[in-house]
Every structure is written in C-alpha cells, then in structure tokens.
Design a protein around this motif. Sequence first.
Motif, PDB file in Angstrom:
ATOM      1  N   MET A 142      95.153  46.686 -89.349  1.00  0.00           N
ATOM      2  CA  MET A 142      95.952  45.783 -90.177  1.00  0.00           C
ATOM      3  C   MET A 142      95.871  46.178 -91.648  1.00  0.00           C
ATOM      4  N   TYR A 143      94.740  46.750 -92.073  1.00  0.00           N
ATOM      5  CA  TYR A 143      94.461  46.888 -93.501  1.00  0.00           C
ATOM      6  C   TYR A 143      94.359  48.321 -94.036  1.00  0.00           C
ATOM      7  N   LEU A 144      94.130  49.318 -93.195  1.00  0.00           N
ATOM      8  CA  LEU A 144      93.887  50.674 -93.718  1.00  0.00           C
ATOM      9  C   LEU A 144      95.068  51.187 -94.539  1.00  0.00           C
ATOM     10  N   GLY A 145      96.277  50.996 -94.037  1.00  0.00           N
ATOM     11  CA  GLY A 145      97.458  51.445 -94.776  1.00  0.00           C
ATOM     12  C   GLY A 145      97.624  50.723 -96.097  1.00  0.00           C
ATOM     13  N   GLU A 146      97.244  49.439 -96.117  1.00  0.00           N
ATOM     14  CA  GLU A 146      97.355  48.653 -97.353  1.00  0.00           C
ATOM     15  C   GLU A 146      96.346  49.123 -98.408  1.00  0.00           C
ATOM     16  N   ILE A 147      95.151  49.526 -97.967  1.00  0.00           N
ATOM     17  CA  ILE A 147      94.170  50.070 -98.916  1.00  0.00           C
ATOM     18  C   ILE A 147      94.729  51.344 -99.544  1.00  0.00           C
ATOM     19  N   LEU A 148      95.333  52.200 -98.718  1.00  0.00           N
ATOM     20  CA  LEU A 148      95.953  53.425 -99.231  1.00  0.00           C
ATOM     21  C   LEU A 148      97.029  53.091-100.256  1.00  0.00           C
ATOM     22  N   ARG A 149      97.877  52.123 -99.954  1.00  0.00           N
ATOM     23  CA  ARG A 149      98.949  51.736-100.895  1.00  0.00           C
ATOM     24  C   ARG A 149      98.364  51.300-102.230  1.00  0.00           C
ATOM     25  N   ARG A 150      97.293  50.538-102.183  1.00  0.00           N
ATOM     26  CA  ARG A 150      96.701  50.028-103.423  1.00  0.00           C
ATOM     27  C   ARG A 150      96.122  51.151-104.290  1.00  0.00           C
ATOM     28  N   VAL A 151      95.522  52.153-103.648  1.00  0.00           N
ATOM     29  CA  VAL A 151      94.989  53.287-104.420  1.00  0.00           C
ATOM     30  C   VAL A 151      96.143  54.096-105.012  1.00  0.00           C
ATOM     31  N   LEU A 152      97.181  54.329-104.215  1.00  0.00           N
ATOM     32  CA  LEU A 152      98.337  55.079-104.718  1.00  0.00           C
ATOM     33  C   LEU A 152      99.019  54.338-105.868  1.00  0.00           C
ATOM     34  N   LEU A 153      99.068  53.019-105.775  1.00  0.00           N
ATOM     35  CA  LEU A 153      99.681  52.225-106.845  1.00  0.00           C
ATOM     36  C   LEU A 153      98.897  52.383-108.148  1.00  0.00           C
ATOM     37  N   LYS A 154      97.586  52.395-108.032  1.00  0.00           N
ATOM     38  CA  LYS A 154      96.779  52.532-109.260  1.00  0.00           C
ATOM     39  C   LYS A 154      96.995  53.894-109.916  1.00  0.00           C
ATOM     40  N   ILE A 155      97.023  54.962-109.104  1.00  0.00           N
ATOM     41  CA  ILE A 155      97.195  56.278-109.739  1.00  0.00           C
ATOM     42  C   ILE A 155      98.641  56.480-110.206  1.00  0.00           C
ATOM     43  N   ALA A 156      99.562  55.724-109.620  1.00  0.00           N
ATOM     44  CA  ALA A 156     100.950  55.764-110.126  1.00  0.00           C
ATOM     45  C   ALA A 156     101.036  55.053-111.464  1.00  0.00           C
ATOM     46  N   GLU A 157     100.316  53.930-111.604  1.00  0.00           N
ATOM     47  CA  GLU A 157     100.351  53.138-112.840  1.00  0.00           C
ATOM     48  C   GLU A 157      99.559  53.780-113.975  1.00  0.00           C
ATOM     49  N   GLU A 158      98.399  54.340-113.641  1.00  0.00           N
ATOM     50  CA  GLU A 158      97.487  54.809-114.683  1.00  0.00           C
ATOM     51  C   GLU A 158      97.548  56.309-114.932  1.00  0.00           C
ATOM     52  N   ALA A 159      98.148  57.051-113.995  1.00  0.00           N
ATOM     53  CA  ALA A 159      98.169  58.504-114.175  1.00  0.00           C
ATOM     54  C   ALA A 159      99.543  59.102-113.905  1.00  0.00           C
ATOM     55  N   GLU A 160     100.575  58.225-113.822  1.00  0.00           N
ATOM     56  CA  GLU A 160     101.955  58.685-113.621  1.00  0.00           C
ATOM     57  C   GLU A 160     102.043  59.681-112.453  1.00  0.00           C
ATOM     58  N   PHE A 161     101.372  59.323-111.369  1.00  0.00           N
ATOM     59  CA  PHE A 161     101.259  60.236-110.220  1.00  0.00           C
ATOM     60  C   PHE A 161     102.615  60.582-109.635  1.00  0.00           C
ATOM     61  N   PHE A 162     103.531  59.615-109.615  1.00  0.00           N
ATOM     62  CA  PHE A 162     104.857  59.844-109.036  1.00  0.00           C
ATOM     63  C   PHE A 162     105.948  59.925-110.113  1.00  0.00           C
ATOM     64  N   GLY A 163     105.554  60.281-111.322  1.00  0.00           N
ATOM     65  CA  GLY A 163     106.531  60.396-112.398  1.00  0.00           C
ATOM     66  C   GLY A 163     106.366  59.296-113.437  1.00  0.00           C
TER      67      GLY A 163
END
Length: 470
Positions: A298-319
């Motif tokens: 139920m939760y593993l994919g959501e943990i991944l999303r949260r980490v990706l969101l942080k690196i997108a917000e703080e390190a412009e990972f996806f542009g």
Amino acid sequence: MEKKAAAMGAAARVSGIVREFQKKCDSPIGKLHNVADSMAVEMRVGLASEGGSMLKMLISYVDNLPTGEEEGLFYALDLGGTNFRVLRVHLGGKGKGLIKTEFDEVSIPPHCMTSSSHELFDFIAAELARFVATEGENSHPFPGRQRELGFTFSFPVRQTSISSGTLIKWTKGFSIEDAVGEDVVGELNKAMERVGLHMRVTALVNDTIGTLAGGRYYNPDVVAAVILGTGMNAAYVERANAIPKWQGPLPRSGDMVINMEWGNFRSSDLPLTEYDNDLDVASLNPGEQIFEKMISGMYLGEILRRVLLKIAEEAEFFGDSVPEKLKIPFILRTPHMSAMHHDTSSNLKDVASKLRDILEINNTSLTMRKVVVELCDTIATRGARLSAAGIYGILKKLGRDTRKDGEYQKSVIALDGGLFEHYEKFRQSMESTLKELLGEEASDSVVITHSNDGSGIGAALLAASHSQYL
C-alpha cells in the motif's frame, strides 16, 4: 559556465538528498536483531493481557489445523471488499489430498454495501445457494450431512469462538450501521436459513490464518504464516499454555493459532525517515500501523513519490518546475515501483515510460532514471529486511532459532500476498536477510514456502478441520 555550475550544484543537491535518505533507511544486521528482539518481547506482552501491547495477539480459536486427512466436500466464502468469492473444495482424505476446487466471484451491488445487514447477507446467501445448486447429483460424498462453510471476513471483528465474532466497524466502502456490534456468523446463518440453504459456518477466519491452514495442509512443519501484499499481517501456532490471557479450558491439541496484527508494531530501532513520518501524519490513522507503512504494498510506491517530490522541489530534479502529477498522493503504486526496479534494459526504457505515462515527465536522462532505480532499491530493501526481522522475531519467540536436543527444529513459514509473489527483488532480499539473521547453521532449518489463496482454500480447509462430523 553559469549553466554548468548550476547543473553541478543541482546534481550535488540530488546526491545529498538521496545519500541522506539511504543513510536513514540503513538496516544493519545488529539493528535488525534488536527489531526481532522487540517483536518477541511485544508478542509475550500481548499474550499476557488484552491491550498490554501494540500487538493485539488475537486468540483465533483455531486449535485444529488441517492434517491432510480431511475428507469430504467443504465450502468457503471470502468477503473482503466489493467482490466476494465462493469456493467448493473436495478433499479426498489421507493420501489423496485436494481432489477438486471450484469457485465463483460475485460483485456486491453498491446499495447492499450501505443499506441493511438483512439485505447484504440475504444477497450473499442467495448467491451461495445458487453456487451450491451447481454441485451436481451424487457429488456430495456424505449425503444427508449439513454442508459446512469456512467464512473469511476481512473486516475488524472481535472473535468470541471458532464460529462467531462481532463486527467492530466497517471499512472498504461498507457502511451498514445495524450490523456493527452483531455476530456476523449469526447474520449469515439466519440469511442461509431464509433462502433454504442447509449449511452452517464452521470457522470464521481472516486471510492470514487461512494462509497458515493452507500451508499446514501440505506440510506439517508450517509454524507461521505471513501476508505481504497491499496490507500485511502474521499468524503463528502457539502453545495454549503459553497464553496467560486465555481463560478457557486448554484445547485437546494443546495449540492455539494467534493472529498477531503485527502491522501495528513499532520499535525505536525501526529506520524511520522524514518521509515515513510525513506519510504517517497525512494518513487516516496517524500513529498506527507504523510497521505496515514501512513495508506493505500500500505504501512503498507512496514513499518513492515523496522522495522524488522533495528532490524535484529542492534540486530541480525534473527541470525548473515540479511536475503536477508528482504532487498527487498515491499516484505511484508499488507495482509501478517494482516494474522500474526490475528494469534491466541498458537505457532503462521501462523507467522512462513509467515516468512519462504516470507522472507525465518526459525527456528524462539516463542519470535521472538510475537515481529512480536506486531509490526503488533502497525502499524495497528496507521493507524486505524489516519483514525478515519480523519473521525472525516469531522464530525467537517459539525458540526455533536455537538448537533443541542438539539440533534445530524444521520451521516452515507460509507466505502469500502480491508483494511476496510478484516483487522478485523484495522477496530475494527478504529471504537472504532471514538467512543472515539465522546464521549459517540455523538457516537450513527454516524454509519459506508460497501458500497460495489462503483466504479461500484455507478457509475451506479450516471448515474441514473443525467439522462437527470429525
């Protein structure tokens, strides 16, 4: 030069966030031993008194597990969501095993999920009667006997005997007020009488106990069962005289199956991260089911999303801008994560397609895709190692991690659930970690086996092992 410096700075920030996350997720073997020790302690506390432990350690009233000698035709009803299944299992007795299994799946009309207890159970009983009518002449091995049913009811229940239990609350979209506090078996039995179906519920169980029954039917060395799927749980066979809170006479078998409800386990040794804490706070049950929130599908994919969101917000990972889809909770599911984790192509094309199709992120670089796979590996490995520590905790409680009369006892753990069955890297990590925890000598005595469809066939087997005709 400025662009290059900016890119290098962003890459350094991505690396820093990923490394910090990996450090927090680290689960060295010493820490896992502590988790297992805490699990064993909480198991003892939960067996001593009601409400004394975060582990409910529910008495299941299952004191006879299948032996392989059961004979006859038995039914199962598996109710756990908007669909239910009815099964018919023909058991041949000693040496013949399971001869035939038939099943049907039925969708519950939406109005039956919110109307009355009478309407829901009448619908179920009518469908059961329709299924029984397909039995065929002369197919019942013991004509004249009342048919017996194993009932898997996957909602919170306070069990009062092997064949009775009161509904605590509905979940999964059901809301039938007049059923809360009532004996669900009594409601089903009355509905079967109303439709003229000569059948009685012999065993009321959950899917984990069904998995244990299915495993034991084929292998007498099965001592515990674990579900690793969307949710997670464990059940095991305890000596009845080792359950201080058990008030009744000791069963003839001397055994009692305990439903641990281990998803609620918590320990200071669990490698929690800021992402786990944020997920917990935002959940419907903050502060509860911490173990489950770190491990289950139920939760593993959501943990991944949260980490990706942080690196997108703080390190412009996806542009320059954060992808809008990435902001949607639970949009990344564990099967998506598993598919990306198992991508073996040289350019990680499956990772690229998942990011494009689910999150609408285009033109990802190979470096970015490698970071995603690395995160998948970190999250899955932590979950797998923690689940192994939980299993090891059960073995420790039973004393099966040490020699008895000079040798280790054979211990088989029956597992089921999509996470175990379909997420290969998770399963491999869990199995190798369990061997690491047990040590070289003891590891050969513990075997993991797949016990499929415990919620269905297992319930029918429990109806057989608790038959009134035994």
